[in-house]
Design a protein around this motif. Structure first.
Motif, PDB file in Angstrom:
ATOM      1  N   ALA A  75       0.862  -1.187   0.000  1.00 42.24           N
ATOM      2  CA  ALA A  75       0.000   0.000   0.000  1.00 42.24           C
ATOM      3  C   ALA A  75       0.892   1.229   0.000  1.00 42.24           C
ATOM      4  CB  ALA A  75      -0.891  -0.015   1.230  1.00 42.24           C
ATOM      5  N   VAL A  76       0.448   2.263  -0.613  1.00 37.69           N
ATOM      6  CA  VAL A  76       1.223   3.496  -0.668  1.00 37.69           C
ATOM      7  C   VAL A  76       0.511   4.557   0.171  1.00 37.69           C
ATOM      8  CG1 VAL A  76       2.136   5.298  -2.158  1.00 37.69           C
ATOM      9  CG2 VAL A  76       2.063   2.935  -2.971  1.00 37.69           C
ATOM     10  N   GLU A  77       1.271   5.181   1.001  1.00 41.12           N
ATOM     11  CA  GLU A  77       0.700   6.279   1.791  1.00 41.12           C
ATOM     12  C   GLU A  77       1.574   7.498   1.530  1.00 41.12           C
ATOM     13  OE1 GLU A  77      -0.096   7.298   6.482  1.00 41.12           O
ATOM     14  OE2 GLU A  77       0.254   5.222   5.902  1.00 41.12           O
ATOM     15  N   LEU A  78       0.966   8.559   1.046  1.00 40.47           N
ATOM     16  CA  LEU A  78       1.744   9.761   0.770  1.00 40.47           C
ATOM     17  C   LEU A  78       1.800  10.625   2.016  1.00 40.47           C
ATOM     18  CD1 LEU A  78       0.465  10.602  -2.815  1.00 40.47           C
ATOM     19  CD2 LEU A  78       2.729   9.731  -2.173  1.00 40.47           C
ATOM     20  N   MET A  79       2.973  11.107   2.325  1.00 38.98           N
ATOM     21  CA  MET A  79       3.140  11.929   3.522  1.00 38.98           C
ATOM     22  C   MET A  79       2.623  13.337   3.240  1.00 38.98           C
ATOM     23  SD  MET A  79       4.293  10.284   6.038  1.00 38.98           S
ATOM     24  CE  MET A  79       3.673   8.687   5.617  1.00 38.98           C
ATOM     25  N   PRO A  80       1.797  13.838   4.143  1.00 45.67           N
ATOM     26  CA  PRO A  80       1.304  15.199   3.924  1.00 45.67           C
ATOM     27  C   PRO A  80       2.399  16.233   4.191  1.00 45.67           C
ATOM     28  CG  PRO A  80       0.559  14.368   6.033  1.00 45.67           C
ATOM     29  CD  PRO A  80       1.340  13.263   5.398  1.00 45.67           C
ATOM     30  N   GLY A  81       2.198  17.421   3.691  1.00 45.04           N
ATOM     31  CA  GLY A  81       3.176  18.481   3.929  1.00 45.04           C
ATOM     32  C   GLY A  81       3.381  19.301   2.671  1.00 45.04           C
ATOM     33  N   ASP A  82       3.666  20.593   2.846  1.00 46.88           N
ATOM     34  CA  ASP A  82       3.811  21.472   1.701  1.00 46.88           C
ATOM     35  C   ASP A  82       5.248  21.542   1.206  1.00 46.88           C
ATOM     36  OD1 ASP A  82       1.135  22.048   1.722  1.00 46.88           O
ATOM     37  OD2 ASP A  82       1.386  23.656   3.224  1.00 46.88           O
ATOM     38  N   SER A  83       6.183  21.264   2.110  1.00 52.06           N
ATOM     39  CA  SER A  83       7.596  21.309   1.688  1.00 52.06           C
ATOM     40  C   SER A  83       8.236  19.948   1.978  1.00 52.06           C
ATOM     41  CB  SER A  83       8.321  22.410   2.477  1.00 52.06           C
ATOM     42  OG  SER A  83       8.368  22.028   3.834  1.00 52.06           O
ATOM     43  N   PRO A  84       9.350  19.682   1.338  1.00 50.77           N
ATOM     44  CA  PRO A  84      10.061  18.427   1.625  1.00 50.77           C
ATOM     45  C   PRO A  84      10.367  18.281   3.107  1.00 50.77           C
ATOM     46  CG  PRO A  84      11.008  19.504  -0.297  1.00 50.77           C
ATOM     47  CD  PRO A  84       9.988  20.451   0.276  1.00 50.77           C
ATOM     48  N   GLU A  85      10.691  19.401   3.787  1.00 49.17           N
ATOM     49  CA  GLU A  85      11.007  19.332   5.203  1.00 49.17           C
ATOM     50  C   GLU A  85       9.810  18.857   6.011  1.00 49.17           C
ATOM     51  OE1 GLU A  85      11.763  21.875   3.251  1.00 49.17           O
ATOM     52  OE2 GLU A  85      13.952  21.895   3.291  1.00 49.17           O
ATOM     53  N   GLU A  86       8.657  19.397   5.696  1.00 50.07           N
ATOM     54  CA  GLU A  86       7.440  18.993   6.411  1.00 50.07           C
ATOM     55  C   GLU A  86       7.119  17.526   6.146  1.00 50.07           C
ATOM     56  OE1 GLU A  86       3.879  21.496   6.057  1.00 50.07           O
ATOM     57  OE2 GLU A  86       5.236  23.170   5.631  1.00 50.07           O
ATOM     58  N   GLN A  87       7.304  17.111   4.896  1.00 49.08           N
ATOM     59  CA  GLN A  87       7.024  15.720   4.549  1.00 49.08           C
ATOM     60  C   GLN A  87       7.973  14.782   5.295  1.00 49.08           C
ATOM     61  OE1 GLN A  87       7.308  16.234   0.262  1.00 49.08           O
ATOM     62  NE2 GLN A  87       5.139  15.690   0.065  1.00 49.08           N
ATOM     63  N   ALA A  88       9.240  15.207   5.378  1.00 50.86           N
ATOM     64  CA  ALA A  88      10.228  14.389   6.081  1.00 50.86           C
ATOM     65  C   ALA A  88       9.863  14.268   7.551  1.00 50.86           C
ATOM     66  CB  ALA A  88      11.627  15.001   5.923  1.00 50.86           C
ATOM     67  N   ALA A  89       9.432  15.383   8.137  1.00 48.43           N
ATOM     68  CA  ALA A  89       9.055  15.371   9.548  1.00 48.43           C
ATOM     69  C   ALA A  89       7.855  14.447   9.766  1.00 48.43           C
ATOM     70  CB  ALA A  89       8.725  16.792  10.009  1.00 48.43           C
ATOM     71  N   ALA A  90       6.907  14.499   8.830  1.00 48.71           N
ATOM     72  CA  ALA A  90       5.728  13.644   8.934  1.00 48.71           C
ATOM     73  C   ALA A  90       6.123  12.174   8.817  1.00 48.71           C
ATOM     74  CB  ALA A  90       4.721  14.010   7.841  1.00 48.71           C
ATOM     75  N   LEU A  91       7.071  11.911   7.905  1.00 45.82           N
ATOM     76  CA  LEU A  91       7.527  10.531   7.711  1.00 45.82           C
ATOM     77  C   LEU A  91       8.181   9.993   8.980  1.00 45.82           C
ATOM     78  CD1 LEU A  91       8.029   8.090   5.872  1.00 45.82           C
ATOM     79  CD2 LEU A  91      10.124   9.196   5.085  1.00 45.82           C
ATOM     80  N   VAL A  92       9.039  10.823   9.586  1.00 43.54           N
ATOM     81  CA  VAL A  92       9.727  10.401  10.812  1.00 43.54           C
ATOM     82  C   VAL A  92       8.704  10.121  11.905  1.00 43.54           C
ATOM     83  CG1 VAL A  92      11.279  11.159  12.655  1.00 43.54           C
ATOM     84  CG2 VAL A  92      11.888  11.575  10.250  1.00 43.54           C
ATOM     85  N   ALA A  93       7.711  11.021  12.028  1.00 47.37           N
ATOM     86  CA  ALA A  93       6.682  10.842  13.053  1.00 47.37           C
ATOM     87  C   ALA A  93       5.947   9.530  12.838  1.00 47.37           C
ATOM     88  CB  ALA A  93       5.707  12.024  13.008  1.00 47.37           C
ATOM     89  N   LYS A  94       5.630   9.253  11.578  1.00 47.66           N
ATOM     90  CA  LYS A  94       4.891   8.036  11.242  1.00 47.66           C
ATOM     91  C   LYS A  94       5.727   6.780  11.561  1.00 47.66           C
ATOM     92  CE  LYS A  94       2.040   5.341   8.754  1.00 47.66           C
ATOM     93  NZ  LYS A  94       0.786   4.905   9.381  1.00 47.66           N
ATOM     94  N   LEU A  95       7.008   6.827  11.171  1.00 48.24           N
ATOM     95  CA  LEU A  95       7.880   5.666  11.405  1.00 48.24           C
ATOM     96  C   LEU A  95       8.046   5.428  12.900  1.00 48.24           C
ATOM     97  CD1 LEU A  95      10.622   6.223   8.669  1.00 48.24           C
ATOM     98  CD2 LEU A  95       8.836   4.475   8.673  1.00 48.24           C
ATOM     99  N   ARG A  96       8.125   6.504  13.662  1.00 47.26           N
ATOM    100  CA  ARG A  96       8.239   6.373  15.124  1.00 47.26           C
ATOM    101  C   ARG A  96       6.968   5.786  15.696  1.00 47.26           C
ATOM    102  NH1 ARG A  96      11.528  11.448  16.307  1.00 47.26           N
ATOM    103  NH2 ARG A  96      13.645  10.611  16.178  1.00 47.26           N
ATOM    104  N   ALA A  97       5.826   6.307  15.219  1.00 51.89           N
ATOM    105  CA  ALA A  97       4.536   5.817  15.717  1.00 51.89           C
ATOM    106  C   ALA A  97       4.385   4.324  15.459  1.00 51.89           C
ATOM    107  CB  ALA A  97       3.391   6.593  15.061  1.00 51.89           C
ATOM    108  N   ASP A  98       4.901   3.884  14.274  1.00 53.06           N
ATOM    109  CA  ASP A  98       4.800   2.456  13.942  1.00 53.06           C
ATOM    110  C   ASP A  98       5.951   1.638  14.549  1.00 53.06           C
ATOM    111  OD1 ASP A  98       2.587   3.110  12.560  1.00 53.06           O
ATOM    112  OD2 ASP A  98       3.449   2.908  10.547  1.00 53.06           O
ATOM    113  N   LYS A  99       6.774   2.310  15.358  1.00 54.20           N
ATOM    114  CA  LYS A  99       7.897   1.649  16.045  1.00 54.20           C
ATOM    115  C   LYS A  99       8.879   1.007  15.064  1.00 54.20           C
ATOM    116  CE  LYS A  99       6.226   0.934  20.701  1.00 54.20           C
ATOM    117  NZ  LYS A  99       5.157   1.913  20.703  1.00 54.20           N
ATOM    118  N   ILE A 100       9.032   1.660  13.906  1.00 53.79           N
ATOM    119  CA  ILE A 100      10.017   1.152  12.937  1.00 53.79           C
ATOM    120  C   ILE A 100      11.381   1.765  13.226  1.00 53.79           C
ATOM    121  CG2 ILE A 100      10.630   1.137  10.478  1.00 53.79           C
ATOM    122  CD1 ILE A 100       7.562   0.914   9.968  1.00 53.79           C
ATOM    123  N   ILE A 101      11.376   3.014  13.664  1.00 52.58           N
ATOM    124  CA  ILE A 101      12.657   3.610  14.098  1.00 52.58           C
ATOM    125  C   ILE A 101      12.516   4.080  15.540  1.00 52.58           C
ATOM    126  CG2 ILE A 101      13.486   4.256  11.827  1.00 52.58           C
ATOM    127  CD1 ILE A 101      12.503   7.115  12.361  1.00 52.58           C
TER     128      ILE A 101
END
Lengths: 718, 267
Positions: free
Chosen positions: B241-267
């Motif tokens: 499945a593909v989930e696109l990270m929300p955010g208007d800039s690459p920085e925001e998208q990266a922050a969202a990705l990190v938050a998501k990975l942490r929430a899923d206990k991947i990192i």
């Protein structure tokens, strides 16, 4: 018959151009000389005391030559028997004439060809001239007078001059040109040979000039100019106004110098690479008469005690003989893809290292004074394979055959290298990890592509009904492991399939029943595994009544065509380029859609150099409307390997550069937008190599198989 | 020293996913067409470890034992070609469909029958079921010490010196003999057999033992003796499945990705 001895391209190489002027000049001389009186002639051994001493030199020379030859024969004799060396005598004799005497391969380097012909013809003719002088002087047969004497004087001088031109060219290349390959293993003897020959020729002219000065210049001014070089020198000497006695002294000293240096030079045959004088034509006689793409079969492999060649006496005597033919010219190394890429293989040094190993341990083996180890093998303090020849040297070989193609003395490097690989793999189990993994995969899975997620039938998806070969069809389309198990190659397999169908050919495939035909195992040195795989497949082919095979891989093509007859598997084998070009010519396929692109064509070694097929693929490209062929600098039989041959598809490369990067660079340099090949390995190597040498995606050249190009032209763009 | 290597023949782990099928009715893997079973890679490494000890200790002997059908003889031949001295195939329809317990019990019975065994080397786990139990259970049956997941095994002291892989490195232990060792992939690659040894191995006969030869009852081996019951065997569903990270800039998208990975206990 694929022919390693073929010229680079049909355009170069004409023997006649050389003999023409010589014959013409002689004819002219003959015409003019018909007016010369019978009395024309000269005193043999003029001004020479004790001329009999020449025969002492001659006897010494003959003694030396016999000694040297016997020594060599004893060394070659430690090798194994070489089967088939006296078969096909007429063919072998032609090779000896064409490659030995006419030096076809020497001429692949034009400059060297001219230089070598000058020196060679000069030595042959001047030996003949000298022999005539000896016959005239020391036998009752008298013929050196009148017209013939003058013609004799003329061609003697002519070929002396030709010899000097050759020497001059050699000196120029050795001392004044930035010419590397002859210096890769330069030795003192190289200087002695060429300078020595120059002195022999110059002193010859000086002797003749001195004699002309005192006996012809004034007395017979109409004879003297026939010796046109010495005549000019004599004229020059006349300018010094020396007393006759001084000239005679000069003559006598120079005469003896000339004789001594000439015999001394000939004695170099025994001690230096001048021995190629004899060994090169003989090696041409012994040159294989079958395909250069074929490796020898180890007969009764299960009965052997030692596998492959790890000890010098396990080579055949022909392989040992070859070592002595090497002249260190460096042509093999110059074209070796491994060497070009800074990897640890130089075919010339490999041959020279084996030669000196033979010279070191050979005499002891010959007289049985060595310690003998397993299975009676000589135990030398240095192992031939491992110490003298490093493992990585053997693994760097691509078996591309470029060395054998260029070798002017017809050395066959590749079988020698593979023989040593056989020892490494089968006897010692010393093998690079990735190659080992490929071999283990062949053993357990029947293909070399470890970790593939594809099946042998994956490529059939979306193609509708794919006919399975059942013996009723004319052709077996052999897809091969690379054609079915490597993602990149599936479009090639599909293209060939579609084109075969379009041409109306009756064909089928084996699908799940395909197994590797063993080529990677044989090239990597596991002859045992190869034989098992080959025997199995020959049985499969026979049980299915396979008569004709079409392959899209030149390695499979070579194996079926040249090597399966060793296992009683005789099939008619076509590479897809051959079938497709035929179908285009007969109108069964029509290349109607334009493919507007500049393309360059890469000759795979196993279709091109080793099987002589250069034309069929180029004809296909020519018949594709819009495709414009730009040739790379190295093409046809001089084509450079992609780097994957000889099992290197499954090895990590050691060295400065990767071969596929070097070749990709050459392809990119043509400015073409596509590089077209005929081999799944080559395509994979370009897929990796082109992005490495052309990092920008924009305008990057793309590799395609010729079937993909033709598919687009026949069916239109997908 | 007499070392026994336990070697298992397994379905090829490199079988392409498209060719891997399970028969739902019998809960069994359907052998893929044209893809031959192979020696479990860890067992090849265990054989390598045993052979190195054999080479370092003159007079040593290596016996390879496999529990399997007729085809498993090729796995035994493979270890013989590497340099093992003898091969035993435990081949009896009664052995089929066992679990780790019955396998260990059967292998232990064979080891006891051999008699003079000093050490048993197993792969850390069979590369098909990946249970990693058999080595331990053999030790239990024999009453011997066991060292698992070895990256190095040497002789020299009283028994065996073993480097065991642990989470943050490795520990060195010494075990008295007789003992069981399970060998891990960190040990290194198994050797490529030399052809003379392949030839010699081809000529060797593999001893075959059945239930009765081992002094066991049919009721305590194979499916009959198994304690583990397989409920259901199935291939994991493939897909993504593909989930696109929300955010208007690459920085925001990266922050969202990190938050998501942490929430899923991947990192």
């Amino acid at each position: 018959m694929p022919d390693l001895t073929a010229p680079t391209s049909p355009k170069n190489g004409r023997v006649g151009a050389w003999w023409g002027p010589a014959v013409g000049l002689s004819g002219l001389g003959f015409y003019a000389a018909t007016t010369i009186p019978e009395s024309a002639g000269r005193e043999i051994y003029f001004n020479v005391a004790h001329p009999w001493a020449v025969y002492v030199f001659l006897a010494a020379l003959i003694g030396l030559l016999v000694y040297g030859l016997v020594h060599h024969i004893r060394l070659w004799g430690i090798g194994r028997p070489t089967p088939g060396m006296l078969s096909e005598i007429p063919h072998r004799f032609r090779n000896a004439m064409r490659l030995g005497l006419a030096q076809e391969k020497v001429r692949r380097d034009r400059y060297a060809g001219i230089m070598h012909w000058c020196i060679f013809s000069s030595i042959v003719v001047l030996t003949f001239v000298t022999a005539q002088v000896a016959i005239e002087g020391d036998t009752p047969i008298k013929f050196l007078h009148g017209t013939y004497y003058l013609i004799f004087s003329f061609y003697g001088d002519l070929f002396g001059l030709i010899g000097l031109i050759g020497v001059g060219m050699a000196l120029n290349r050795r001392y004044f040109q930035d010419f590397h390959r002859i210096r890769w293993d330069e030795r003192l003897e190289d200087h002695v040979i060429i300078v020595g020959l120059g002195l022999v020729l110059l002193s010859g002219f000086l002797v003749e000039a001195a004699r002309i000065l005192v006996s012809e210049l004034v007395q017979h001014p109409d004879w003297a100019p026939w010796s046109f070089v010495s005549f000019v020198i004599a004229k020059g000497l006349a300018g010094f106004a020396m007393e006759e006695a001084s000239v005679l002294t000069l003559h006598a000293w120079t005469w003896w110098f000339h004789i001594a240096s000439a015999f001394g030079w000939l004695a170099l045959i025994v001690f230096t690479r001048l021995d190629h004088l004899f060994f090169a034509p003989v090696n041409a006689f012994f040159l294989r008469t079958d395909s250069p793409g074929r490796l020898a079969k180890i007969e009764d492999i299960e009965q052997q005690e030692v596998f492959g060649v790890g000890y010098v006496q396990d080579f055949t005597w022909k392989q040992l003989f070859e070592l002595d033919a090497c002249v260190r010219c460096g042509r093999c190394t110059e074209v070796c893809p491994a060497n070009i890429s800074g990897q640890p293989l130089s075919p010339m040094h490999l041959i020279q290292d084996l030669k000196s190993h033979l010279a070191t341990v050979g005499p002891d083996i010959q007289t049985h004074v060595h310690q003998f180890g397993d299975a009676g093998r000589e135990v030398s303090p240095v192992a031939m394979v491992g110490d003298v020849i490093k493992d990585e040297t053997l693994w760097a070989c691509r078996t591309c055959g470029a060395c054998m193609q260029e070798c002017p003395v017809m050395i066959e490097h590749v079988p020698t290298i593979v023989d040593m690989r056989r020892f490494l793999v089968m006897n010692e189990a010393r093998i690079p990890a990735t190659a080992q993994s490929a071999l283990e995969n062949l053993e357990s899975r029947g293909h070399p592509w470890r970790g593939t997620a594809l099946e042998r039938t994956t490529w059939m998806e979306g193609l509708g009904e794919v006919p399975i070969f059942d013996g009723s069809q004319e052709y077996l389309y052999w897809v091969g492991c690379s054609g079915s198990l490597v993602e990149r190659n599936l479009p090639i397999t599909k293209a060939v399939f579609r084109l075969l169908g379009e041409s109306g050919a009756s064909f089928g495939v084996l699908g799940q029943e395909e197994t590797c035909n063993g080529d990677p195992a044989r090239r990597l040195g596991n002859e045992y595994l190869y034989q098992i795989l080959a025997q199995q497949l020959v049985e499969t082919f026979k049980s299915k009544n396979v008569q004709r095979v079409i392959t899209n891989c030149p390695h499979c093509f070579n194996t079926f065509k040249n090597e399966y007859p060793q296992f009683d598997g005789n099939f008619e084998v076509l590479h897809h380029t051959e079938f497709l070009s035929g179908a285009l010519k007969t109108g069964k396929l029509k290349a109607t859609h334009a493919v507007s692109a500049d393309v360059t064509y890469h000759d795979s070694c196993y279709l091109g150099r080793l099987n002589g097929q250069y034309d069929a693929p180029r004809q296909i490209i020519e018949m594709v409307p819009g495709a414009n062929l730009l040739e790379m600098q190295r093409n046809f039989s001089k084509g450079l390997c992609c780097g994957a041959g000889g099992g290197n598809m499954w090895q990590e490369e050691i060295g400065e550069r990767r071969v596929n990067h070097v070749r990709s660079e050459e392809a990119v340099r043509t400015g073409a937008s596509q590089v077209i090949s005929n081999c799944p390995f080559c395509i994979q190597m370009f897929e990796d190599g082109v992005p490495a040498v052309h990092p920008e995606e924009e305008g990057r050249m793309r590799p395609f198989d010729i079937a993909e190009l033709l598919e687009e032209s026949v069916f239109g763009k997908r | 020293m007499h070392i026994v290597v336990c070697a298992k023949q397994i379905p090829d782990p490199e079988t392409p996913p498209s060719a891997f099928r399970i028969d739902a009715a019998s809960n069994k893997v359907v052998p893929a067409q044209g893809i031959a079973p192979v020696l479990s890679q860890f067992d090849g490494i265990a054989a390598e470890a045993a052979l190195r000890i054999k080479e370092a200790n003159a007079g040593s002997k290596v016996t390879v034992i496999s529990l399997g059908a007729d085809s498993a003889a090729s796995a035994i031949k493979q270890v013989l070609a590497m340099g093992a001295d003898e091969g035993v195939l435990l081949n009896d329809p009664a052995f089929e469909d066992g679990d780790s317990y019955t396998t260990a019990k059967t292998l232990a019975a064979a080891i006891k029958k051999l008699g003079d065994v000093d050490a048993v080397f197993c792969g850390r786990q069979a590369a098909d079921w990946d249970m990693g139990q058999v080595g331990l259970l053999i030790a239990e049956e024999m009453g011997w010490p066991v060292s698992i997941i070895a990256k190095g095994v040497t002789t020299g002291g009283a028994g065996l010196q073993i480097q065991r892989v642990v989470e943050d490195g490795y520990e060195t232990v010494e075990t008295p003999l007789p003992a069981v060792v399970t060998v891990s992939n960190e040990f290194g690659e198994p050797r490529y057999p030399k052809l003379p040894q392949i030839m010699a191995a081809a000529k060797k006969t593999v001893t075959q033992w059945k239930t009765a030869d081992l002094g066991l009852d049919a009721g305590e081996v194979g499916a009959a003796g198994a304690r583990l019951k397989l409920e259901k065997l199935s291939t994991p569903p493939r897909g993504g499945a593909v989930e696109l990270m929300p955010g208007d800039s690459p920085e925001e998208q990266a922050a969202a990705l990190v938050a998501k990975l942490r929430a899923d206990k991947i990192i």
